[in-house]
Design an enzyme around this catalytic site. Structure first.
Site, PDB file in Angstrom:
ATOM      1  N   SER A 108      16.272  41.237  -4.468  1.00 29.95           N
ATOM      2  CA  SER A 108      17.204  42.024  -3.672  1.00 29.95           C
ATOM      3  C   SER A 108      18.485  42.217  -4.458  1.00 29.95           C
ATOM      4  O   SER A 108      18.794  41.436  -5.368  1.00 29.95           O
ATOM      5  CB  SER A 108      17.515  41.303  -2.356  1.00 29.95           C
ATOM      6  OG  SER A 108      18.598  41.908  -1.672  1.00 29.95           O
ATOM      7  N   TYR A 127      19.965  34.060   2.527  1.00 31.04           N
ATOM      8  CA  TYR A 127      19.028  35.114   2.120  1.00 31.04           C
ATOM      9  C   TYR A 127      19.216  35.419   0.630  1.00 31.04           C
ATOM     10  O   TYR A 127      18.246  35.485  -0.136  1.00 31.04           O
ATOM     11  CB  TYR A 127      19.261  36.373   2.952  1.00 31.04           C
ATOM     12  CG  TYR A 127      18.562  37.602   2.416  1.00 31.04           C
ATOM     13  CD1 TYR A 127      17.208  37.806   2.640  1.00 31.04           C
ATOM     14  CD2 TYR A 127      19.263  38.568   1.683  1.00 31.04           C
ATOM     15  CE1 TYR A 127      16.554  38.923   2.144  1.00 31.04           C
ATOM     16  CE2 TYR A 127      18.622  39.694   1.191  1.00 31.04           C
ATOM     17  CZ  TYR A 127      17.276  39.862   1.420  1.00 31.04           C
ATOM     18  OH  TYR A 127      16.641  40.980   0.913  1.00 31.04           O
TER      19      TYR A 127
END
Length: 270
Positions: A142, A155
């Site tokens: 990500s 995350y």
């Protein structure tokens, strides 16, 4: 690795970017093993891929369960005769809060799905991939895996772990038949909030119009990822925001961190 006539396993294939990866691969002539924890979502993916049914198999699997994951490669080989690649797409976000308000159970769940789930699938399939003339592992990290995002710190940590594990695996696979790519999506329109057990993402009403995030369509993201896979790219940046922020973060890490922090401030509860 060209995907035509190859067998590719895709996790998180029930909706969003995973579903679009399945459809894109099928259109390019690949056979696909679609993997997801949600049976209904998998059935919807299969329905959308109806014209390619002969080339598609569906597999219900919780990727945090090593024993179940360990049976997948042989299960897929029995159906398709081989497995040439995996795309580790399955992932979740955390509740949108600061670390000091994030429950340990939520932290463990994010790490178990995003990092250990990716690792479980990679380790299960790697021995089989090493036996193929050419094979490929694609791991989805990500933009949050290289740039800190307040409210998504765990995350980001899980995706940073995916990043470094993938880059280490790339180094280990040099001289073998297995290619390794790591993907850095920016803002992509998916169902990740719902899939993560969250009702919705926080409202961005506190941001002005110029600051609103333009989401990249998930089918466009899938096209970029598969194209990068076919070119054996080590790093695949998905979206202009991902490309811009990695450049900015490398040059001015402090400035980039403060800029993201300022933009995200209004989205975080006090």
């Amino acid at each position: 690795m060209r995907v035509k006539n190859k067998v590719i396993a895709v996790t998180g294939a029930g909706n969003g970017m995973g579903r679009e990866l399945v459809l894109n691969l099928l259109k390019k002539g690949a056979q696909v093993a679609a993997i997801d924890i949600n049976k209904i979502f998998l059935e919807e993916t299969a329905l959308l891929a109806q014209m390619h049914n002969a080339k598609l198999s569906t597999h219900i699997c919780n990727i945090t369960d090593r024993e179940v994951v360990g049976r997948l490669p042989e299960e897929i080989q029995k159906i398709h005769g081989k497995v040439d690649g995996i795309i580790n797409n399955a992932g979740i976000i955390q509740p949108f809060v600061r670390i000091n308000k994030l429950a340990i159970e939520d932290i463990e769940h994010v790490m178990n799905v995003n990092f250990y789930g990716t690792l479980n699938v990679t380790k299960a399939f790697l021995p089989f991939l090493l036996e193929r003339p050419e094979a490929h592992i694609v791991n989805i990290s990500s933009m949050g895996g290289f740039l800190p995002v307040p409210g998504q710190s765990i995350y980001g940590a899980s995706k940073a772990a995916v990043k470094l594990m993938s880059e280490g695996l790339y180094s280990e696979m040099l001289g073998t038949n297995v290619h390794v790519s790591v993907v850095f999506p920016g803002a992509v329109g998916t169902n990740i909030a719902e899939n993560s057990g969250l009702k919705s993402l926080p409202s961005n009403d506190g941001l002005d119009k110029k600051s609103e995030i333009n989401m990249l369509a998930s089918n466009v993201a899938a096209e970029i990822i598969v194209a990068g896979m076919e070119r054996n790219k080590v790093r695949i940046y998905v979206g202009s925001d991902s490309k811009m922020m990695i450049f900015l973060y490398r040059l001015f890490p402090g400035f980039a961190t403060r800029m993201i922090g300022k933009k995200m401030k209004s989205l975080l509860p006090d």
